[in-house]
Design a protein around this motif. Structure first.
Motif, PDB file in Angstrom:
ATOM      1  N   ARG A  25      52.980  47.778  27.013  1.00  0.00           N
ATOM      2  CA  ARG A  25      53.052  48.940  26.128  1.00  0.00           C
ATOM      3  C   ARG A  25      52.104  48.757  24.953  1.00  0.00           C
ATOM      4  O   ARG A  25      51.750  47.644  24.602  1.00  0.00           O
ATOM      5  N   CYS A  26      51.745  49.870  24.333  1.00  0.00           N
ATOM      6  CA  CYS A  26      50.968  49.860  23.091  1.00  0.00           C
ATOM      7  C   CYS A  26      51.742  50.663  22.060  1.00  0.00           C
ATOM      8  O   CYS A  26      52.139  51.798  22.314  1.00  0.00           O
ATOM      9  N   ARG A  27      51.938  50.071  20.895  1.00  0.00           N
ATOM     10  CA  ARG A  27      52.556  50.785  19.778  1.00  0.00           C
ATOM     11  C   ARG A  27      51.484  51.085  18.748  1.00  0.00           C
ATOM     12  O   ARG A  27      50.689  50.204  18.398  1.00  0.00           O
ATOM     13  N   THR A  28      51.474  52.308  18.279  1.00  0.00           N
ATOM     14  CA  THR A  28      50.585  52.673  17.175  1.00  0.00           C
ATOM     15  C   THR A  28      51.451  52.905  15.946  1.00  0.00           C
ATOM     16  O   THR A  28      52.547  53.465  16.037  1.00  0.00           O
ATOM     17  N   LEU A  29      50.954  52.447  14.806  1.00  0.00           N
ATOM     18  CA  LEU A  29      51.735  52.490  13.575  1.00  0.00           C
ATOM     19  C   LEU A  29      50.941  53.135  12.443  1.00  0.00           C
ATOM     20  O   LEU A  29      49.757  52.848  12.268  1.00  0.00           O
ATOM     21  N   ASP A  30      51.618  53.980  11.675  1.00  0.00           N
ATOM     22  CA  ASP A  30      51.050  54.582  10.466  1.00  0.00           C
ATOM     23  C   ASP A  30      51.876  54.061   9.293  1.00  0.00           C
ATOM     24  O   ASP A  30      52.921  54.599   8.962  1.00  0.00           O
ATOM     25  N   PHE A  31      51.410  52.970   8.678  1.00  0.00           N
ATOM     26  CA  PHE A  31      52.177  52.305   7.630  1.00  0.00           C
ATOM     27  C   PHE A  31      52.310  53.112   6.346  1.00  0.00           C
ATOM     28  O   PHE A  31      53.304  53.027   5.653  1.00  0.00           O
ATOM     29  N   ASN A  32      51.275  53.856   5.987  1.00  0.00           N
ATOM     30  CA  ASN A  32      51.284  54.564   4.705  1.00  0.00           C
ATOM     31  C   ASN A  32      51.609  56.041   4.852  1.00  0.00           C
ATOM     32  O   ASN A  32      51.468  56.807   3.891  1.00  0.00           O
ATOM     33  N   PHE A  33      52.001  56.479   6.056  1.00  0.00           N
ATOM     34  CA  PHE A  33      52.484  57.823   6.321  1.00  0.00           C
ATOM     35  C   PHE A  33      51.472  58.920   5.992  1.00  0.00           C
ATOM     36  O   PHE A  33      51.831  60.004   5.579  1.00  0.00           O
ATOM     37  N   ASP A  34      50.172  58.621   6.217  1.00  0.00           N
ATOM     38  CA  ASP A  34      49.135  59.617   5.957  1.00  0.00           C
ATOM     39  C   ASP A  34      48.683  60.344   7.227  1.00  0.00           C
ATOM     40  O   ASP A  34      47.760  61.149   7.190  1.00  0.00           O
ATOM     41  N   GLY A  35      49.313  60.053   8.351  1.00  0.00           N
ATOM     42  CA  GLY A  35      48.963  60.695   9.615  1.00  0.00           C
ATOM     43  C   GLY A  35      47.852  59.996  10.379  1.00  0.00           C
ATOM     44  O   GLY A  35      47.474  60.435  11.458  1.00  0.00           O
ATOM     45  N   VAL A  36      47.306  58.886   9.843  1.00  0.00           N
ATOM     46  CA  VAL A  36      46.227  58.136  10.486  1.00  0.00           C
ATOM     47  C   VAL A  36      46.770  56.786  10.933  1.00  0.00           C
ATOM     48  O   VAL A  36      47.459  56.103  10.168  1.00  0.00           O
ATOM     49  N   ILE A  37      46.440  56.372  12.153  1.00  0.00           N
ATOM     50  CA  ILE A  37      46.923  55.098  12.684  1.00  0.00           C
ATOM     51  C   ILE A  37      46.294  53.938  11.913  1.00  0.00           C
ATOM     52  O   ILE A  37      45.091  53.895  11.702  1.00  0.00           O
ATOM     53  N   ASP A  38      47.151  52.991  11.513  1.00  0.00           N
ATOM     54  CA  ASP A  38      46.714  51.798  10.782  1.00  0.00           C
ATOM     55  C   ASP A  38      46.739  50.543  11.646  1.00  0.00           C
ATOM     56  O   ASP A  38      46.057  49.571  11.334  1.00  0.00           O
ATOM     57  N   ALA A  39      47.549  50.526  12.703  1.00  0.00           N
ATOM     58  CA  ALA A  39      47.678  49.332  13.541  1.00  0.00           C
ATOM     59  C   ALA A  39      48.015  49.726  14.973  1.00  0.00           C
ATOM     60  O   ALA A  39      48.701  50.718  15.218  1.00  0.00           O
TER      61      ALA A  39
END
Length: 166
Positions: A25-39
């Motif tokens: 699996r791949c998880r995508t994360l938006d840490f700062n909640f700006d709608g852009v993937i960070d990790a």
């Protein structure tokens, strides 16, 4: 399809999990909640992390790649200068940084070798440099970041396994 989660309750997904078949699996994360993937976190079939990519400066490019074996960190590759390319490689043994190689001047050649002696804290490496451009650490060009704490280090040339062009 992807499973989506809204972590902060703003109505937008902050974490997505994408199934990749036999590859895990791949998880995508938006840490700062700006709608852009960070990790991006890649998990193997057993659910252990096998690779992680991070975009720290929010420019849309990966700044760090971490590689894992059986869920244990073995290597990190970093772009530290905003030049759009990797310039620093950390190698780990049993989850602890063992050595680092770096292209400090951006010419695509490793010119620094960081040594982490076992009896020292990881914040206290010996940094060996190539100042004459021959691709090898030079005698007398070692910086001991914690000389005051550990005494003068022997001016040794490390066993550099990767020298020359990247």
């Amino acid at each position: 399809g992807a499973a989506e989660e809204d972590i902060n309750g703003d109505g937008r997904p902050d974490r997505r999990t994408h199934e990749m078949g036999a590859r895990g699996r791949c998880r995508t994360l938006d840490f700062n909640f700006d709608g852009v993937i960070d990790a991006w976190v890649y998990l193997d079939g057993a659910g252990q992390v096998r690779r992680r990519e991070n975009d720290f400066d929010r420019d849309g490019s990966v700044d760090e790649i971490s590689l894992y074996t059986a869920g244990v960190l073995v290597e990190q590759q970093r772009a530290t200068t905003r030049a759009g390319k990797l310039d620093t490689w950390h190698y780990f043994t049993a989850g602890r940084v063992a050595r680092t190689e770096r292209d400090s001047n951006g010419d695509d050649y490793v010119d620094q070798w960081w040594e982490y002696p076992e009896q020292r804290s990881p914040e206290c490496p010996l940094i060996h440099s190539d100042v004459n451009g021959d691709g090898q650490p030079d005698p007398g060009a070692t910086v001991d970041l914690c000389r005051d704490r550990y005494g003068a280090a022997a001016e040794q040339t490390p066993d550099a396994t990767r020298t020359g062009a990247l």
